[in-house]
Design a protein around this motif. Structure first.
Motif, PDB file in Angstrom:
ATOM      1  N   CYS A 269       0.824  -1.199   0.000  1.00  0.00           N
ATOM      2  CA  CYS A 269       0.000   0.000   0.000  1.00  0.00           C
ATOM      3  C   CYS A 269       0.857   1.247   0.000  1.00  0.00           C
ATOM      4  O   CYS A 269       0.359   2.341   0.190  1.00  0.00           O
ATOM      5  CB  CYS A 269      -0.925   0.007   1.194  1.00  0.00           C
TER       6      CYS A 269
ATOM      7  N   ASN B 219       3.013   2.289   2.145  1.00  0.00           N
ATOM      8  CA  ASN B 219       3.522   2.734   3.439  1.00  0.00           C
ATOM      9  C   ASN B 219       4.847   2.079   3.770  1.00  0.00           C
ATOM     10  O   ASN B 219       5.788   2.748   4.204  1.00  0.00           O
ATOM     11  CB  ASN B 219       2.511   2.404   4.540  1.00  0.00           C
ATOM     12  N   CYS B 220       4.912   0.761   3.545  1.00  0.00           N
ATOM     13  CA  CYS B 220       6.163   0.061   3.820  1.00  0.00           C
ATOM     14  C   CYS B 220       7.289   0.620   2.961  1.00  0.00           C
ATOM     15  O   CYS B 220       8.422   0.746   3.409  1.00  0.00           O
ATOM     16  CB  CYS B 220       6.009  -1.429   3.527  1.00  0.00           C
TER      17      CYS B 220
ATOM     18  N   THR C  85       3.815  -6.614   7.551  1.00  0.00           N
ATOM     19  CA  THR C  85       2.953  -7.768   7.821  1.00  0.00           C
ATOM     20  C   THR C  85       2.456  -8.393   6.520  1.00  0.00           C
ATOM     21  O   THR C  85       2.341  -9.608   6.407  1.00  0.00           O
ATOM     22  CB  THR C  85       1.768  -7.305   8.682  1.00  0.00           C
ATOM     23  N   CYS C  86       2.154  -7.578   5.530  1.00  0.00           N
ATOM     24  CA  CYS C  86       1.684  -8.107   4.250  1.00  0.00           C
ATOM     25  C   CYS C  86       2.669  -9.113   3.680  1.00  0.00           C
ATOM     26  O   CYS C  86       2.294 -10.199   3.258  1.00  0.00           O
ATOM     27  CB  CYS C  86       1.553  -6.970   3.239  1.00  0.00           C
TER      28      CYS C  86
ATOM     29  N   CYS D  54       2.873  -2.670  10.536  1.00  0.00           N
ATOM     30  CA  CYS D  54       2.009  -2.209   9.453  1.00  0.00           C
ATOM     31  C   CYS D  54       1.927  -0.697   9.469  1.00  0.00           C
ATOM     32  O   CYS D  54       0.984  -0.162   9.970  1.00  0.00           O
ATOM     33  CB  CYS D  54       0.630  -2.832   9.570  1.00  0.00           C
TER      34      CYS D  54
HETATM   35  S1  SF4 Z   1       2.101  -4.160   5.952  1.00  0.00           S
HETATM   36 FE1  SF4 Z   1       0.670  -2.468   6.191  1.00  0.00          FE
HETATM   37  S2  SF4 Z   1       1.829  -0.698   5.558  1.00  0.00           S
HETATM   38 FE2  SF4 Z   1       2.896  -2.461   4.752  1.00  0.00          FE
HETATM   39  S3  SF4 Z   1       2.096  -2.769   2.710  1.00  0.00           S
HETATM   40 FE3  SF4 Z   1       0.874  -4.018   4.068  1.00  0.00          FE
HETATM   41  S4  SF4 Z   1      -0.882  -2.760   4.597  1.00  0.00           S
HETATM   42 FE4  SF4 Z   1       0.704  -1.389   3.751  1.00  0.00          FE
END
Ligand code: SF4
Lengths: 314, 142
Positions: B22, B24-25, B88-89, B121
């Motif tokens: 998404c 963010n990572c 986490t994804c 996350c």
């Molecule tokens: S772990 Fe959270 S922040 Fe990272 S890609 Fe997955 S949903 Fe996005």
């Protein structure tokens, strides 16, 4: 005859050739990264970092892309390394041994040798059969044609001023007697005109189009891994030593024979390098067409002015 | 530990694989390179080509389109090459588990290749750096 051969071999392999230039070049590439980091308010890599990088790359797997030309792909880095080493040997020998170190016409040979590392990048990129590498290779080619014109024009300035001397040794002894070329008006203009060419020769921002990491992912070097990549990195580091050294010797009086003048020469070299690093950090990458237009327009005009001034004799 | 591995632990060049995250990572990975964390202190550089990489930082939950590309990228990387699951994804598909768009999780896609899992996350930059250090330690134990 054999003794001369061994001395030449020692000069080529150890001092001031391969080994010496590689060590100094890697230290200078650390300086480059450290200054860059400080400019960006970071801490930067430890002192031995470039050495770790090279050793690590030597130990990694070497991949030759399927469909590429194996010989050209693996041979290209060696061509570049040989060119940079030979150039460093000739410049270093002339700088240390003064008039006795060079031979007539070596400045012309050096102009060719300094092109070899760029040529190696073009060759290797084209041999790897990767479209992005081809883009990188073609950009390197355009850039080369762009900056070589003013670079060679600038090299005419010391030759004209010294009345047609074509050897580094003679140019150095001429400067020892009459003061360095950079002290004259034409020399100053020449030095200003050659700075962007130096930047492009070292493939640093704003003229790193051929290796643009964020845009064409490493460009001409995209397919390289392991030892050949290490050789390319080493060549680049050695050029960081060789190319500014060439300018110091040809235009700026060299290193002289006494300790004081040698220290002054080293100071000039470091000053030139730090200027290049700061230029690299304060400019964005330009498009290749703008780079070529810049070199064939204002820079060439400046170089021509320097040549005219030298012809007039100031 | 040989000189080769020692040099590798001192200069881990990382390559960023975003497999449907998404974003963010990805931003947290870039944070590691910024002045506050500056992983170049440890010799790590972000490289543009996977051929230059020593560690793949994989983010995201492996959707149908990206999973095969992650596999391809891993095959293209010169070995030895570490794989880090960031977020986490990438670790276990997180809140997207069971989605019709997803295929297998990362460690089933690349069996035996994943060296470190960094949950969160998104995970904090400190966590990512600690994951990198732990992954490098597994090399040192060899
Ligand atoms: S772990 Fe959270 S922040 Fe990272 S890609 Fe997955 S949903 Fe996005």
């Amino acid at each position: 005859m054999t003794a001369n051969f061994f001395i030449a071999l020692l000069r080529f392999l150890i001092f001031p050739g391969l080994l010496f230039t590689a060590v100094v070049g890697l230290v200078m590439s650390w300086l480059d990264r450290k200054v860059t980091a400080r400019v960006q308010w970071r801490v930067g890599p430890p002192f031995l970092q470039p050495f770790y990088d090279i050793v690590k790359l030597l130990g990694k797997e070497v991949i030759v892309p399927a469909g590429g030309s194996r010989m050209a792909f693996l041979g290209a880095p060696l061509v570049g390394l040989a060119g940079a080493t030979l150039a460093a040997t000739l410049i270093g020998t002339a700088a240390i041994y003064g008039g006795g170190g060079g031979f007539r016409g070596d400045i012309i040979i050096l102009l060719y040798l300094l092109v070899l590392p760029s040529l190696a990048v073009i060759l290797g990129g084209a041999a790897s059969k990767n479209p992005l590498a081809s883009v990188g290779a073609s950009r390197e080619m355009k850039l080369l044609m762009g900056y070589e014109l003013p670079f060679i024009l600038v090299m005419l300035v010391p030759i004209i001023q010294s009345g047609g001397m074509l050897s580094l040794g003679n140019l150095l002894s001429f400067q020892a007697q009459h003061g360095s070329f950079a002290a004259s008006l034409s020399g100053v203009v020449a030095l200003v005109a050659v700075l962007p060419c130096l930047q492009a020769k070292l493939a640093l921002v704003p003229f790193d189009q051929a290796e643009a990491e964020t845009e064409i992912m490493g460009g001409a070097l995209i397919e390289y891994s392991g030892a050949p990549l290490a050789v390319f990195k080493l060549t680049k580091a050695m050029m960081l030593f060789t190319a500014p050294m060439f300018l110091v010797v040809v235009l700026w009086g060299g290193f002289g024979q006494t300790l004081g003048s040698a220290l002054l020469g080293i100071g000039k070299y470091v000053a030139l390098l730090v200027l290049v690093i700061l230029l690299r950090n304060t400019n964005p990458r330009v498009k290749i067409k703008h780079a070529v237009r810049f070199f064939w327009g204002p820079v060439t005009a400046l170089a021509l002015i320097a040549v005219l001034l030298a012809l007039v004799g100031v | 530990m040989g000189l080769k591995l020692k040099a590798l632990t001192k200069s881990p060049w990382v390559f960023h694989v975003s497999a449907g995250s998404c974003n963010n990572c990805d931003i947290e990975i870039l944070d590691c390179l910024c002045p506050r964390f500056d992983i170049e202190r440890f010799g790590a550089l972000l490289v543009g080509s996977v051929r230059h990489a020593d560690a793949l930082l994989v983010t995201g939950a492996m959707n149908r389109k990206s999973a095969m590309r992650v596999k391809k990228l891993y095959d293209q990387a010169p070995k030895p090459c570490l794989v880090l699951a960031i977020g986490t994804c990438a670790c276990d598909q997180g809140i997207f588990r069971g989605s019709y768009a997803l295929t297998t999780p990362l460690d089933e896609l690349l069996p035996g290749a994943v060296t470190a899992y960094v949950p969160g996350c998104p995970p904090k930059p400190e966590a990512i750096i600690s994951g990198l250090v732990k992954a490098l330690q597994t090399l040192q134990d060899k």
